[in-house]
Structures are given as structure tokens and as C-alpha cells.
Design a protein around this motif. Structure first.
Motif, mmCIF file in Angstrom:
data_model
loop_
_atom_site.group_PDB
_atom_site.id
_atom_site.type_symbol
_atom_site.label_atom_id
_atom_site.label_comp_id
_atom_site.label_asym_id
_atom_site.label_seq_id
_atom_site.Cartn_x
_atom_site.Cartn_y
_atom_site.Cartn_z
ATOM 1 N N ASN A 239 26.855 33.298 49.415
ATOM 2 C CA ASN A 239 26.139 34.009 49.930
ATOM 3 C C ASN A 239 27.786 35.140 49.104
ATOM 4 O OD1 ASN A 239 28.506 34.367 52.123
ATOM 5 N ND2 ASN A 239 26.607 34.124 53.349
ATOM 6 N N LYS A 240 27.230 36.639 49.711
ATOM 7 C CA LYS A 240 28.538 37.346 49.610
ATOM 8 C C LYS A 240 30.022 37.603 49.745
ATOM 9 C CE LYS A 240 28.447 42.810 47.424
ATOM 10 N NZ LYS A 240 28.077 42.000 46.095
ATOM 11 N N ASN A 241 28.997 37.327 50.793
ATOM 12 C CA ASN A 241 30.926 36.625 51.949
ATOM 13 C C ASN A 241 31.866 35.639 51.590
ATOM 14 O OD1 ASN A 241 29.973 39.290 53.406
ATOM 15 N ND2 ASN A 241 28.915 38.405 55.129
ATOM 16 N N ASP A 242 30.947 34.742 51.165
ATOM 17 C CA ASP A 242 31.107 33.267 50.707
ATOM 18 C C ASP A 242 32.221 33.720 49.529
ATOM 19 O OD1 ASP A 242 30.366 31.833 52.683
ATOM 20 O OD2 ASP A 242 28.773 31.657 51.852
ATOM 21 N N TRP A 243 32.066 34.557 48.725
ATOM 22 C CA TRP A 243 32.148 34.591 47.520
ATOM 23 C C TRP A 243 33.306 35.250 47.820
ATOM 24 C CZ3 TRP A 243 32.436 32.010 43.163
ATOM 25 C CH2 TRP A 243 31.086 31.523 42.709
ATOM 26 N N LYS A 244 33.330 36.522 48.757
ATOM 27 C CA LYS A 244 34.932 36.999 49.008
ATOM 28 C C LYS A 244 36.093 35.977 49.837
ATOM 29 C CE LYS A 244 36.340 41.582 51.402
ATOM 30 N NZ LYS A 244 37.724 41.038 52.332
ATOM 31 N N ALA A 245 35.536 35.545 50.646
ATOM 32 C CA ALA A 245 36.272 34.196 50.905
ATOM 33 C C ALA A 245 37.456 34.064 49.856
ATOM 34 C CB ALA A 245 36.029 33.826 52.189
ATOM 35 N N TYR A 246 36.665 33.620 48.771
ATOM 36 C CA TYR A 246 36.523 32.250 47.827
ATOM 37 C C TYR A 246 37.885 32.607 47.166
ATOM 38 C CZ TYR A 246 36.250 29.710 43.882
ATOM 39 O OH TYR A 246 36.687 28.735 42.852
ATOM 40 N N PHE A 247 37.572 34.638 47.045
ATOM 41 C CA PHE A 247 38.596 35.217 46.021
ATOM 42 C C PHE A 247 39.440 34.958 46.849
ATOM 43 C CE2 PHE A 247 34.421 35.565 43.503
ATOM 44 C CZ PHE A 247 35.333 34.846 42.510
ATOM 45 N N ASP A 248 39.587 35.323 48.458
ATOM 46 C CA ASP A 248 40.870 35.974 48.648
ATOM 47 C C ASP A 248 41.946 34.909 49.054
ATOM 48 O OD1 ASP A 248 39.716 38.191 48.665
ATOM 49 O OD2 ASP A 248 39.100 38.303 50.398
ATOM 50 N N GLU A 249 41.056 33.581 49.459
ATOM 51 C CA GLU A 249 41.830 32.478 49.463
ATOM 52 C C GLU A 249 42.860 32.055 48.142
ATOM 53 O OE1 GLU A 249 42.749 30.615 52.253
ATOM 54 O OE2 GLU A 249 41.196 31.707 53.306
ATOM 55 N N GLY A 250 41.669 32.347 47.241
ATOM 56 C CA GLY A 250 42.264 31.838 45.641
ATOM 57 C C GLY A 250 43.297 32.793 45.502
ATOM 58 N N GLU A 251 43.484 34.551 45.821
ATOM 59 C CA GLU A 251 44.713 34.674 45.400
ATOM 60 C C GLU A 251 45.736 34.599 46.557
ATOM 61 O OE1 GLU A 251 42.253 38.873 43.828
ATOM 62 O OE2 GLU A 251 42.933 38.296 45.667
ATOM 63 N N GLN A 252 45.287 34.444 47.497
ATOM 64 C CA GLN A 252 46.925 34.062 48.492
ATOM 65 C C GLN A 252 47.007 32.822 47.884
ATOM 66 O OE1 GLN A 252 45.785 33.578 52.472
ATOM 67 N NE2 GLN A 252 45.111 35.658 52.718
ATOM 68 N N ALA A 253 46.442 31.596 47.390
ATOM 69 C CA ALA A 253 47.041 30.068 47.015
ATOM 70 C C ALA A 253 47.614 31.099 46.062
ATOM 71 C CB ALA A 253 45.978 29.010 46.601
ATOM 72 N N ALA A 254 47.537 31.799 44.862
ATOM 73 C CA ALA A 254 48.081 31.892 43.414
ATOM 74 C C ALA A 254 49.141 32.959 44.324
ATOM 75 C CB ALA A 254 47.466 32.915 42.654
ATOM 76 N N LYS A 255 49.442 33.406 45.299
ATOM 77 C CA LYS A 255 51.335 33.502 45.514
ATOM 78 C C LYS A 255 51.932 32.875 45.853
ATOM 79 C CE LYS A 255 49.298 38.431 45.824
ATOM 80 N NZ LYS A 255 48.909 38.917 46.754
ATOM 81 N N MET A 256 51.137 31.746 46.932
ATOM 82 C CA MET A 256 51.879 30.837 46.739
ATOM 83 C C MET A 256 52.905 29.819 45.827
ATOM 84 S SD MET A 256 49.476 28.776 49.711
ATOM 85 C CE MET A 256 48.931 29.872 51.097
ATOM 86 N N LEU A 257 51.714 29.751 45.158
ATOM 87 C CA LEU A 257 52.267 29.095 43.412
ATOM 88 C C LEU A 257 53.780 29.675 43.897
ATOM 89 C CD1 LEU A 257 49.643 28.382 41.477
ATOM 90 C CD2 LEU A 257 50.417 27.059 43.438
ATOM 91 N N GLU A 258 54.439 30.874 43.930
ATOM 92 C CA GLU A 258 55.113 31.396 43.340
ATOM 93 C C GLU A 258 56.751 31.304 43.846
ATOM 94 O OE1 GLU A 258 54.209 35.843 43.407
ATOM 95 O OE2 GLU A 258 53.096 35.544 42.097
#
Lengths: 504, 262
Positions: free
Chosen positions: A373-392
Motif C-alpha cells: 500500500n502507499k505506506n509500504d512504498w514510503k517505508a520501502y524508499f525510506d529504508e532504501g535511502e538509509q541503506a544507500a547512505k550506509m554504503l558510504e
């Protein structure tokens, strides 16, 4: 006086003839239509008439191939070749980056499909459907070639009488009537052997079957069907299991026990609903229902519904990762999982409309309660952005990669299960025959994510060079804002050129 | 003497016509169409092979071969048909089924059975209604539009009933049809097919009468496109055979296993 009488008699005579002539006219205007038919066509037909046995009506020189009556043969062999070249545009940067950057950008594929079916030996028959692929792929950093064999079907048919059929072997059992998403197609999970193309026709033609035993009893206005597919435990490292070259991928679709019972009966002249009971792994019952009806001469409306006791897509993915050994039992998944199975609804309904210009357009609404649902998508991208930062940061990069891997695994699971990832979708497909000239067809597909925005658009042009040779071009675009399903997909667009040759 | 002679001739003509009209009035339009249906379709379940060739500017551009199995539904009186494609190679073994107003199309390569509308066309100007056996008397209301002498494709004069057909079943392919049926034999000579808006969709000529399953029937239909008169579709009907066709064939579920008859 006499002259006057003669005059009136003549008038009456003419009037009678005129009245008669109105009803019994020589319809000269109608005869002009014959002039539109070229003499050569008429002459050709008349010559054919001369070669015909007038009593039997059988043309002496034009019986179907191999002397078959009605075109039936004891053995039917079809060989098809497909040569494809693909070019993918990779989307950069991605809101949810891939854990591994080595992504295919170009692919050359040569596929040969063999389809053999026998119809001899009384009530027994055999069907074999196999595809060999040779693939050459390039990424930004490397190039590689590989071969694989997909044994799509191999089964024996037993048909003791016209009303009953029994089949045993690897069978591609497909249910459902919708054009885009089929909630009642219970054997679709992981059925596409290799996703070498985004073309919908390719995906449907390249499904592999499940090892099963099935039977159907078909009566004049009803049918009953049963199918059972056992769980098969084959060592994944065994040569029988591997797909490379001549491996058979034997247990690909037999990870669990599946059973299906189907029943349909005619309730009105043009309405025959289908009811399905499906049981997976002994504790996942599903109930399915489908119905279609025609309205006038242009519209076909239909609906498909499924209610299943299962997990949502997030939990299904986590379970799959644990089953594959990619996530330990103790490890937490990136999103909270269903504690227990629940009843999830899936449905597809829509209609098709045919125009006089040989264009048929299908409009469908798809709903998948187990999807995002819409909230799942928000969580999906929030988690993705955080994980992307961890790669640095080297200290957190491995953890970040693991999270990204899980996020992409959700997409993979949904794609392999052939289920929409978002809960609500609109699907439109239009097929236009003979658009320009007589040999050129166009197909357009638009799937809009109604839950979170974004869309996929695919356009395909088919040109019939001759009876056996077809050339097609397909362009697929994945569009939307960066935090939508399609706007965050790996590819922004894909182009494919393909030559298909039908040998037999 | 002159007056008597003319009066006599007039009376002979008048009564002759009246007698003729009276004799023809015995047949209603529906009876004529039903008789024509019997010419076009054998009375028992049957199969036949159809070759379709599309010509554009006099050159063949597309070909198709299919086998049709047809059986009359005892309840509705309408034909149920099962069609298997034999050529071209890409379409081989595809199947189309018509049961009443329901049409299904099965593609063995995708395993998909898709319900289609009567308007979906096969090839050129040939629609589903053209290749399947149809009892026009069941789907249309008929009126005698007159008696006309028209030329067949050999330019021979044929005395015909002109029948105007209006659809009473809203799922038929054509809304209105003008049909010319030979008076003596009830053989169809010509048909003109119209859309809801009255636009001429196609003109068809029925020709090459041959003995098929016990009586003379047209073995060829030539269709002229209503818009592009340079596009001609020729359908040849051949290899007629009586068949035993079970009712279970006309179920969607049977399509994937349908292989025809030996």
C-alpha cells in the motif's frame, strides 16, 4: 370509340408490365459489383473447379498436407527460431541502489523451440515442448555467454473417451481469463523459466510446467478437473536440476505440494462461471472464481477473484530468502512480517472493446491485497535511502548492502510470482491489426500503478515479412517519480528487435 | 377483333402474374432463408476445410487454411463451430470455438483461452461469421424485398428473391444483410453486409456450386471490401465430411486438448 378503348388497354398493359417490372427487375446496379473482382481471381477459381471431382466435391490437387483429413496428423512437430537483440538503459542514480552494480545492458539471444505432440496409438498421446537458449550478455564491466535448456512440458495423455482425459508429467496448467493479471492462475509462481524479455507474449510462451497428475471430465454443459503436483526433493546441485545446457530444472516448480479442484457449469446461455479450490503446502487453501459475459458484438466483460490463506508479499519474500539460505531464521527482515497467514484477496476485472478498424482494447483493474500500500512504498524508499547512505561508510556498507538485497528481493519475488507489487493497478492493452498496410500489427500496453504512481508503457510492432518470417520491434519505458515503483526500476527503458521464423 | 385480342392477352398476363405471385406468396421470407440455410449447411454434424486468400490489387498477400467442425444445437437451432488453424505456420493449432453467442480463442503457445467478441476478425475481410456455419433464419428477421434478376460471377442471369435481413440477436456480426437467393434452387448468389450505421462493410458472391454431402452447395465465397474495393478475400470450402461431434467439444476447457479427428 374503338381507338380510345385500344388506347386505354395499351395504357393498362404498360402499367401492369411496369408493376411487374418493379418486382422482377433486372438489377443492373447490383451487377456492377462483379467488376470489382479481377478476372484473374475468377479465372483461377474456375480452373480450380475443372480440377474437382464434381460428385465428391474434393479438389483432386488440394487435399491437406500428408493426406490428412481435416488437417489432423498423427505426429505434429513445430520448430520455431527467435533471434533477439536487446538494449537496456540503466537508471542512474537509483533511490534504492542495487547491491551489485554489474547489470546487463545488452543481450543477444538465440532460442529454438521444439513442440511435438502425438495423437496416435488410440487413447494415448505424448507432448514435448522444449526451448534451447544461447545468450550473450554485456554489462558495463564484462561480457559473457551461456546456454540453457528449458523443458517446458513433457507429458503423457490418456483419453479413454471423449469426456475424460488424464495427463501425467510436466504440464503447464494455466487458469484465468484476464489479459494482465490472473489471480486464479495458481501454477504461475516461478513459472517463467528465464526472463530474457519484457514482452508479455514472450513471458507467456516461456512458462515451464509443474510435474503433476491431472484429470478432467468434460460434459455438455459442465466440467470437473483435478490436479495434484507433489513436492519433489532434488539436490539443487545435481545435474538434473541445473538449467545450464541440458539440465532439466526438474524440481523448479515442485517445491511444495499443490492440489487443485476445478468445477464449472453453464448457468445461462453465455455465462459459465468457474470455481477453483487450490491447496498449497497443505495449509494454504485458496478459493478462486472467474466469469465472463458478452455485451453486444463488441464488448466482452470478465472478472476473476481469489481469496487465499497466505502471507503478504513482504513475508513471502522473507520466507523465500530463509528457504534459500539467504536469511537466517534468527535474522530480522527489513520490514515487519506477518506473524500468521491471513486471508488475502486478489481480483482482476475489466472488459475488451473491438472496433471496426481491427483494434481490440482491453481495460482491466487489478487488486492485490497482499501487495504494497502507499505506506509500504514510503517505508520501502525510506529504508532504501538509509541503506544507500550506509554504503558510504565502510563499517556499515555490508549491512547496507544486505538491506538493499532484501528490498530488491521483494521486487524479484513479486515478479517471479507474477503478482502486482502494488495493491492497485490499471492495465490497458490495445492490439491493432493491419495498422499500416496488410502486414503490420501494433500492440500497446500501459500499466499504471494506482497505489503510488508511475507506469510502464510497452509498444510492439510486428511486421509479417512472409508466412513464416516475422520481424518485431518492442520499446518499453518505465516512468514515474524517483519514489515510485516504475520510476525506481533498474531500467528506464528497453529496446528489443526480434526475428521469428516458423520452420514447420 | 383487335380489342378482344388485346383484352385476352391482358387477362392472360394479369392472371398469369397473379397466379405466379400467389404461388410465390406461399413461401414466407423466413422459409426462403431457412431453405437457403439448408443449402449452405448440411443437416448432420460435419467438417470441412477452408482456404482463405486475401488479394490486394489483384495480388495474393495473405493465406490461411483452417478446418471447421460444425454441429447444430438442438435447442437453439443455431450452429456451434470449432475451428482449428492449419496455416500459416505461426497460427498452426490455434483454435476458435463458437457456442451460441460465446466465442473463445485458444493459443497453444501461451496456453491462454481468451473470450473474443463477434467483431474480432481473422483475416482480411473474413469475419468470424463468414468462416463459421450460421443459420441466418435463427438470427435475423427476414422480409422479401422483391424479386430481381442479378448476374452471378459467371455473368449468368439468376432469378432471385431479394431478402432483407435485420438482426434479432444483438451479438451477430452484421446488423443488416441484403441477400439474393436463387428462386429455383435456394442457392445464395450474393450478399451485402451492413454495420449498425448502415455502412456497407462487404459484398459477397457465392459461387462454384458443387456436390458436397448430398447436394449442390457454394464451394467458394468471394468477398469485396466495402471501403477498399481493391481488397478481395476468397474463401474456398472443401473436403466436406459428416462427423460425429460430441457436445463436450464446445466447452472452453476442451480447447487445449482439441486435436481434431483422424
Amino acid at each position: 370509340m374503338k381507338a380510345i378503348r385500344i388506347y386505354w388497354l395499351q395504357v393498362i398493359f404498360i402499367v401492369i408490365l411496369a408493376i411487374w417490372g418493379t418486382g422482377q427487375s433486372l438489377a443492373s446496379d447490383e451487377d456492377l459489383d462483379i467488376d470489382a473482382i479481377p478476372e484473374e481471381i475468377l479465372f483461377e477459381s474456375e480452373n480450380a473447379e475443372l480440377n474437382t471431382d464434381q460428385m465428391s466435391g474434393q479438389p483432386s490437387d488440394s487435399l491437406p498436407e500428408n493426406g490428412e483429413i481435416g488437417g489432423n496428423r498423427l505426429i505434429s512437430l513445430d520448430i520455431t527460431s527467435e533471434t533477439s537483440l536487446q538494449k537496456h538503459s540503466i537508471r542512474k542514480p537509483l533511490v534504492v541502489p542495487l547491491p551489485n552494480d554489474d547489470v546487463v545492458t545488452d543481450r543477444f539471444r538465440q532460442s529454438i523451440n521444439f513442440f511435438l505432440s502425438t495423437n496416435g496409438s488410440g487413447s494415448l498421446g505424448l507432448t514435448v515442448n522444449d526451448t534451447l537458449h544461447w545468450i550473450y550478455e554485456e554489462t558495463d564491466e564484462s561480457a559473457d555467454d551461456s546456454g540453457s535448456n528449458h523443458l517446458k512440458e513433457l507429458y503423457v495423455t490418456w483419453e479413454p473417451d471423449i469426456s475424460f482425459i488424464g495427463e501425467l508429467g510436466r504440464i503447464n496448467l494455466k487458469n484465468g481469463i484476464a489479459a494482465g493479471f490472473n489471480p486464479t492462475d495458481y501454477f504461475k509462481k516461478n513459472a517463467v523459466g528465464a526472463r530474457y524479455s519484457d514482452d508479455q507474449t514472450y513471458l507467456r510462451e516461456n512458462r515451464i510446467g509443474t510435474w503433476m497428475a491431472r484429470m478432467e471430465a468434460i460434459f455438455s454443459s459442465a466440467m470437473i478437473g483435478l490436479a495434484y503436483a507433489p513436492k519433489m526433493e532434488i539436490d539443487e546441485d545435481s545435474n538434473w536440476q541445473k538449467r545450464e545446457y541440458f539440465g532439466l530444472g526438474l524440481a523448479d516448480l515442485n517445491h511444495d505440494d499443490h492440489g487443485l479442484a476445478k468445477f464449472s457449469f453453464k448457468i445461462f446461455d453465455d455465462t459459465k462461471p468457474e470455481f477453483i479450490y487450490y491447496l498449497e503446502d497443505s495449509d494454504r487453501p485458496h478459493f478462486g472464481f472467474s466469469i465472463s459475459s458478452g455485451f453486444g458484438k463488441r464488448v466482452i466483460a470478465y472478472a476473476e477473484f481469489s481469496l487465499g490463506n497466505r502471507y503478504n508479499i513482504i513475508s513471502e519474500t522473507a520466507n523465500q530468502l530463509r528457504e534459500d539460505g539467504l536469511l537466517s531464521e534468527e535474522q530480522e527482515f527489513v520490514f515487519s512480517e506477518d506473524k500468521e497467514k491471513s486471508h488475502y484477496r486478489q481480483y482482476a476485472f475489466g472488459f475488451s472493446y473491438t472496433e471496426d478498424i481491427k483494434r481490440t482494447t482491453t481495460f482491466e483493474y487489478h487488486y492485490n491485497e497482499a501487495g504494497f500500500n502507499k505506506n509500504d512504498w514510503k517505508a520501502y524508499f525510506d529504508e532504501g535511502e538509509q541503506a544507500a547512505k550506509m554504503l558510504e561508510n565502510a563499517a556499515t556498507a555490508a549491512y547496507g548492502n544486505a538491506i538493499l538485497g532484501q528490498l530488491w528481493a521483494i521486487r524479484d519475488w513479486s515478479r517471479n510470482a507474477d503478482e502486482p507489487l502494488s495493491q492497485e493497478n490499471l492495465f490497458i492493452r490495445s492490439q491493432w491489426q493491419e495498422v499500416w498496410g496488410d502486414n503490420f500489427d501494433l500492440t500497446g500496453l500501459l500499466s499504471i500503478d494506482l497505489t503510488n504512481g508511475g507506469f510502464i508503457f510497452q509498444s510492439k510492432a510486428d511486421y509479417e515479412w512472409h508466412d513464416s518470417l516475422f520481424i518485431s520491434f518492442a520499446a518499453t519505458f518505465y516512468q514515474g517519480s524517483s519514489r515510485t515503483q516504475y520510476g525506481s526500476s533498474l531500467y528506464s527503458s528497453s529496446l528489443e528487435a526480434m526475428i521469428s521464423y516458423y520452420f514447420l | 377483333m383487335h380489342v378482344r385480342l388485346i383484352t385476352f392477352v391482358l387477362l392472360v398476363v394479369f392472371f398469369g402474374l397473379m397466379t405466379g405471385v400467389h404461388a410465390e406468396e406461399k413461401l414466407t421470407a423466413n422459409q426462403i432463408v431457412a431453405a437457403c440455410d439448408k443449402v449452405r449447411n448440411p443437416e448432420k454434424p460435419f467438417s470441412f476445410v477452408e482456404d482463405l486468400v486475401v488479394y490486394k490489387s489483384n495480388k495474393p498477400i495473405k493465406k490461411m487454411r483452417l478446418v471447421v467442425y460444425a454441429k447444430e444445437d438442438e435447442d437453439s437451432g443455431q450452429f456451434r463451430s470449432l475451428i482449428r488453424f492449419l496455416a500459416p505456420p505461426r497460427d498452426k493449432n490455434k483454435i476458435m470455438m463458437k457456442n451460441g453467442n460465446v466465442l473463445w480463442f485458444h493459443d497453444p503457445s501461451t496456453k491462454a483461452s481468451v473470450r473474443i467478441s463477434p467483431k474480432q476478425r481473422l483475416l482480411g475481410q473474413a469475419s468470424n461469421g463468414d468462416i463459421m456455419s450460421v443459420n441466418l433464419a435463427k438470427d435475423y428477421e427476414a422480409e422479401i424485398g422483391g424479386q430481381e434478376t442479378i448476374k452471378d460471377t459467371k455473368r449468368k442471369n439468376r432469378d432471385c428473391y431479394k431478402i432483407d435481413l435485420s438482426a434479432i440477436n444483438n451479438s451477430v456480426t452484421y446488423d443488416k444483410i441484403e441477400f439474393w437467393i436463387e428462386k429455383k434452387t435456394f442457392i445464395p448468389i450474393k450478399g451485402k453486409f451492413y454495420s449498425e450505421s448502415g455502412r456497407l462493410l462487404k459484398t459477397a458472391y457465392y459461387r462454384n456450386m458443387k456436390y458436397h454431402l448430398g447436394r449442390k452447395r457454394p464451394s467458394e465465397t468471394i468477398i469485396i471490401d466495402g471501403l477498399d474495393r481493391k481488397q478481395i478475400t476468397k474463401i474456398t470450402h472443401k473436403n466436406y465430411q459428416f462427423q460425429t461431434i460430441p457436445d463436450s467439444w464446445f466447452q472452453k476447457e476442451y480447447l487445449p486438448r482439441f486435436k481434431g479427428l483422424n
